[in-house]
Each structure stands twice: as C-alpha cells, then as structure tokens.
Design a protein around this motif. Structure first.
Motif, PDB file in Angstrom:
ATOM      1  N   ALA A   1       0.813  -1.216   0.000  1.00 30.28           N
ATOM      2  CA  ALA A   1       0.000   0.000   0.000  1.00 30.28           C
ATOM      3  C   ALA A   1       0.849   1.269   0.000  1.00 30.28           C
ATOM      4  O   ALA A   1       0.374   2.333   0.320  1.00 30.28           O
ATOM      5  N   ASP A   2       2.122   1.150  -0.377  1.00 32.40           N
ATOM      6  CA  ASP A   2       2.987   2.323  -0.466  1.00 32.40           C
ATOM      7  C   ASP A   2       3.295   2.583  -1.944  1.00 32.40           C
ATOM      8  O   ASP A   2       3.953   1.766  -2.600  1.00 32.40           O
TER       9      ASP A   2
ATOM     10  N   PRO B   1      -2.475   2.517  -4.836  1.00 33.20           N
ATOM     11  CA  PRO B   1      -2.649   1.370  -3.937  1.00 33.20           C
ATOM     12  C   PRO B   1      -3.081   1.800  -2.536  1.00 33.20           C
ATOM     13  O   PRO B   1      -2.498   2.725  -1.964  1.00 33.20           O
ATOM     14  N   ILE B   2      -4.079   1.137  -2.026  1.00 32.38           N
ATOM     15  CA  ILE B   2      -4.572   1.421  -0.671  1.00 32.38           C
ATOM     16  C   ILE B   2      -4.900   0.097   0.013  1.00 32.38           C
ATOM     17  O   ILE B   2      -5.133  -0.903  -0.653  1.00 32.38           O
TER      18      ILE B   2
ATOM     19  N   ALA C   1     -13.242   4.778   2.541  1.00 29.97           N
ATOM     20  CA  ALA C   1     -12.679   4.772   3.900  1.00 29.97           C
ATOM     21  C   ALA C   1     -11.311   5.449   3.907  1.00 29.97           C
ATOM     22  O   ALA C   1     -10.987   6.226   4.813  1.00 29.97           O
ATOM     23  N   PHE C   2     -10.520   5.174   2.879  1.00 33.70           N
ATOM     24  CA  PHE C   2      -9.196   5.797   2.766  1.00 33.70           C
ATOM     25  C   PHE C   2      -9.350   7.317   2.661  1.00 33.70           C
ATOM     26  O   PHE C   2      -8.664   8.079   3.344  1.00 33.70           O
ATOM     27  N   ALA C   3     -10.298   7.747   1.798  1.00 27.63           N
ATOM     28  CA  ALA C   3     -10.510   9.189   1.590  1.00 27.63           C
ATOM     29  C   ALA C   3     -10.966   9.876   2.877  1.00 27.63           C
ATOM     30  O   ALA C   3     -10.677  11.056   3.090  1.00 27.63           O
ATOM     31  N   SER C   4     -11.659   9.143   3.734  1.00 25.45           N
ATOM     32  CA  SER C   4     -12.147   9.744   4.986  1.00 25.45           C
ATOM     33  C   SER C   4     -11.092   9.680   6.090  1.00 25.45           C
ATOM     34  O   SER C   4     -11.380  10.027   7.237  1.00 25.45           O
ATOM     35  N   ASN C   5      -9.900   9.185   5.726  1.00 25.79           N
ATOM     36  CA  ASN C   5      -8.836   8.976   6.719  1.00 25.79           C
ATOM     37  C   ASN C   5      -9.305   8.021   7.822  1.00 25.79           C
ATOM     38  O   ASN C   5      -8.965   8.166   8.985  1.00 25.79           O
ATOM     39  N   TYR C   6     -10.119   7.073   7.408  1.00 27.18           N
ATOM     40  CA  TYR C   6     -10.641   6.024   8.297  1.00 27.18           C
ATOM     41  C   TYR C   6     -11.421   6.601   9.474  1.00 27.18           C
ATOM     42  O   TYR C   6     -11.355   6.101  10.583  1.00 27.18           O
ATOM     43  N   GLN C   7     -12.177   7.667   9.170  1.00 23.91           N
ATOM     44  CA  GLN C   7     -13.056   8.255  10.180  1.00 23.91           C
ATOM     45  C   GLN C   7     -14.417   8.433   9.530  1.00 23.91           C
ATOM     46  O   GLN C   7     -14.608   9.337   8.707  1.00 23.91           O
TER      47      GLN C   7
ATOM     48  N   ALA D   1      -5.709  -2.959  -2.408  1.00 21.67           N
ATOM     49  CA  ALA D   1      -6.536  -2.596  -3.563  1.00 21.67           C
ATOM     50  C   ALA D   1      -5.714  -1.623  -4.397  1.00 21.67           C
ATOM     51  O   ALA D   1      -4.984  -0.802  -3.852  1.00 21.67           O
ATOM     52  N   GLY D   2      -5.844  -1.698  -5.718  1.00 26.79           N
ATOM     53  CA  GLY D   2      -5.029  -0.853  -6.586  1.00 26.79           C
ATOM     54  C   GLY D   2      -3.807  -1.616  -7.065  1.00 26.79           C
ATOM     55  O   GLY D   2      -3.590  -2.766  -6.695  1.00 26.79           O
ATOM     56  N   GLY D   3      -3.021  -0.967  -7.920  1.00 26.75           N
ATOM     57  CA  GLY D   3      -1.846  -1.622  -8.503  1.00 26.75           C
ATOM     58  C   GLY D   3      -1.826  -1.382 -10.005  1.00 26.75           C
ATOM     59  O   GLY D   3      -2.439  -0.424 -10.500  1.00 26.75           O
ATOM     60  N   VAL D   4      -1.165  -2.280 -10.729  1.00 29.41           N
ATOM     61  CA  VAL D   4      -1.035  -2.106 -12.186  1.00 29.41           C
ATOM     62  C   VAL D   4      -2.424  -2.121 -12.826  1.00 29.41           C
ATOM     63  O   VAL D   4      -3.207  -3.055 -12.609  1.00 29.41           O
ATOM     64  N   SER D   5      -2.710  -1.077 -13.590  1.00 30.26           N
ATOM     65  CA  SER D   5      -4.036  -0.943 -14.199  1.00 30.26           C
ATOM     66  C   SER D   5      -4.339  -2.122 -15.126  1.00 30.26           C
ATOM     67  O   SER D   5      -3.525  -2.478 -15.989  1.00 30.26           O
TER      68      SER D   5
END
Ligand SMILES: Cc1cc2nc3c(=O)[nH]c(=O)nc-3n(C[C@H](O)[C@H](O)[C@H](O)COP(=O)(O)OP(=O)(O)OC[C@H]3O[C@@H](n4cnc5c(N)ncnc54)[C@H](O)[C@@H]3O)c2cc1C
Length: 275
Positions: free
Chosen positions: A43-44, A61-62, A121-127, A217-221
């Motif tokens: 996720a980095d 990636p998240i 959830a990522f966009a909400s900073n998990y809040q 989640a995410g990675g090579v398209s």
C-alpha cells in the motif's frame, strides 16, 4: 533455471528487446528476454515507481480488508461476542457475522464492507459513521415486538431477558439505562431501544494496524494487461501475476486464487513459445 536468494529488485529497464534488472546493491544487472513481475501488493505507492517508469499506470494502492476501531470502552468489554448483523456505511449495507473486538468491530461483514468501501474509507482517513442493525428487522417490526413484550411480560426486568436471540451481555449493553421492569418503560424509551436495536450508531476512528491488513486494492491498471497472457499491452514480454495487479477480492481465498490463476496464465504464455 537459476534461483537468486536475497535479491531485491530495485529497477527494470528495457533496451531493444532485452530487460535489465537491477537489484538494491546495484550489482551487474540480470539480463532477460521475458520478465514476470509478481512482487505482491504494497500500500505504499513508492513500491510501484519502477513499473510506473516503464510506462504503466498505477491505480493508487490502498489497504483493503481491515477491521474498524471504535472508541467505546463498554463495547470493548464485549470482545469475543459474535452475531449476525447488518452494517451500513457509505450508503452500502452488508449482512453477515460481526465480531466485537477489544478495539471495535471485525468479522466477515466488516471485512467485506472494508473491501467494498476501501477507497471511501481511505478518503475519509478512516473516520466515518457506521450503523449496525443487530436484529435484521425493521424499526416498525422491532417496535411492535417490544410493545407486545411489554404488555405480556410487564413484570420482568429489561436487562435480564435478552430478545431477538442476542447474547445477554450485548443485550445489556444495548438496553443500558433501562434497569427497570418492562411494564415501567415509557413509549419514548421503547422507541429509543428499538432504534438502537436496528440502527446503533458508531464512529469509526481508525483501522487495524498495517501488518494485519490482508490485501492491497489498486496496482497495475488492468486496462494495460492482456488477460489471456497476463502480458503488458505497453511493454511486450513483460508479464504480471498476483496482487501487484489492480485486483483485490473478499476474504475466502479469492486473493490466493487470483494470484495462482494469473501466475498460471502468465507461465503458459511464457513457456508456450519456448517449447
Ligand atoms: C496476514 C495475511 C493473511 C492473508 N490471508 C488471505 C486469505 O485467507 N485468503 C486470501 O485469498 N488471501 C489472503 N491474503 C492475501 C494473499 O496472501 C495475497 O493476495 C497473495 O499472497 C498475493 O500473492 P503474490 O504472489 O502476488 O504476492 P506475495 O505472496 O506477497 O509474494 C510476493 C513476493 O515478492 C517478494 N518481493 C516483493 N518485492 C520484491 C522486489 N522488489 N524484489 C524481489 N522480491 C520482491 C516478496 O518478498 C514476496 O516474497 C492474506 C495476506 C496477509 C498479509
């Protein structure tokens, strides 16, 4: 075949029809005609830099498949209790087993929600707020059932008799403040209890630690990969397998299966031309 141990790929470059693989120690590069990229998910975003430099688009990636942290000491005391419940978050509902933990909520329904709503959830900073229906019933159904119970069992104490198949300690948590007989409960208290049973509100304030996360989640398209061969559409002879791709599944072995299936397809494509 040569197996290299303790080799950490730092960069890949392609010159003419050959790939040059550079490791972290910057030793003499490995030269290859074909390369299968399968470093797993991370996720980095920095881990995907060399793939990006080769010309591939990386879907940010998240983390996915994580548990929810809730700040509620009384809830934490119920750790280990598992019920079938319906969770609502980001306008989505998920029904299934829910596990109360020492930090909040886990279990298949929570992991599924985390996978379905990983980006939000990522966009909400998990809040973010969640609602839990502990009964799977509707508000009118539960209110009616409680009204009937009040008439029929008016002399019984509320905390002593869990309803709707809920474990006693969870029932006592949900009916806290109602340490009285059913017959003494007011209309408003009955309505409030019904609301708690079908839509308890909690604030998620974080997620489980990084190492507990199961998948990225995410990675090579996927748009840039020929799925019949798992080969790059941008760089011929570059193949992909596993979690490095923008694929993430729910729990239950789907991520393993994706890794195995894509690796099989890639290996078939790589070796079919060799024979
Ligand atoms: C705790 C945990 C539990 C899980 N449980 C499940 C489950 O129950 N069901 C399920 O379906 N999935 C589960 N997963 C997810 C599943 O493990 C992965 O989706 C799957 O292993 C991905 O396979 P992969 O080969 O793509 O990557 P990985 O298995 O991550 O393998 C990648 C390998 O590449 C190496 N590597 C990475 N970068 C480099 C580099 N630059 N140079 C050299 N080597 C490199 C890594 O060291 C690693 O050995 C779980 C994951 C975790 C972390």
């Amino acid at each position: 075949m040569c197996l290299k141990k303790n080799y950490f790929l730092q960069n890949i470059q392609k010159k003419d029809s050959l790939f040059y693989l550079y490791d972290r120690k910057k030793e003499t590069p490995i030269i290859a005609e074909k390369v299968l990229v399968a470093p797993g998910g991370k996720a980095d975003p920095r881990h995907y830099q060399w793939l990006h430099d080769l010309g591939h688009s990386i879907v940010p990636p998240i983390p996915s498949l994580f548990t929810f942290h809730i700040e509620d000491q009384e809830l934490h005391k119920l750790q280990g209790i598992s019920v079938t419940a319906r969770i609502q978050a980001f306008s989505t509902e998920v029904e299934g087993p829910l596990l109360i933990t020492h930090q909040g909520f886990s279990g298949p329904s929570v992991l599924k929600m985390s996978a379905l709503k990983a980006r939000e959830a990522f966009a909400s900073n998990y809040q973010f707020p969640i609602r839990i229906n502990w009964t799977l019933g509707t508000l009118p159904q539960i209110l009616e059932a409680l009204q009937e119970w009040k008439v029929r069992e008016g002399k019984k104490m509320v905390p002593s008799h869990p309803l709707f198949g809920l474990p006693k300690r969870l029932w006592q948590y949900l009916s806290q403040g109602l340490n009285k007989k059913w017959g003494e409960i007011t209309k408003k208290e009955l309505l409030d209890l019904s609301k708690r049973l079908v839509a308890s509100e909690f604030e998620v304030i974080g997620k489980s630690m990084f190492k507990e996360e199961f998948v990225t989640a995410g990675g090579v398209s996927l748009k840039e990969v020929d799925f019949r061969r798992m080969e790059s559409k941008i760089i011929p002879s570059l193949f992909f397998a596993g979690e490095v791709l923008d694929i993430d599944g729910l729990t239950g072995g789907f991520n393993f299966q994706a890794a195995w299936s894509t690796a099989w397809a890639a290996s078939q494509a790589i070796f079919s031309e060799e024979r």
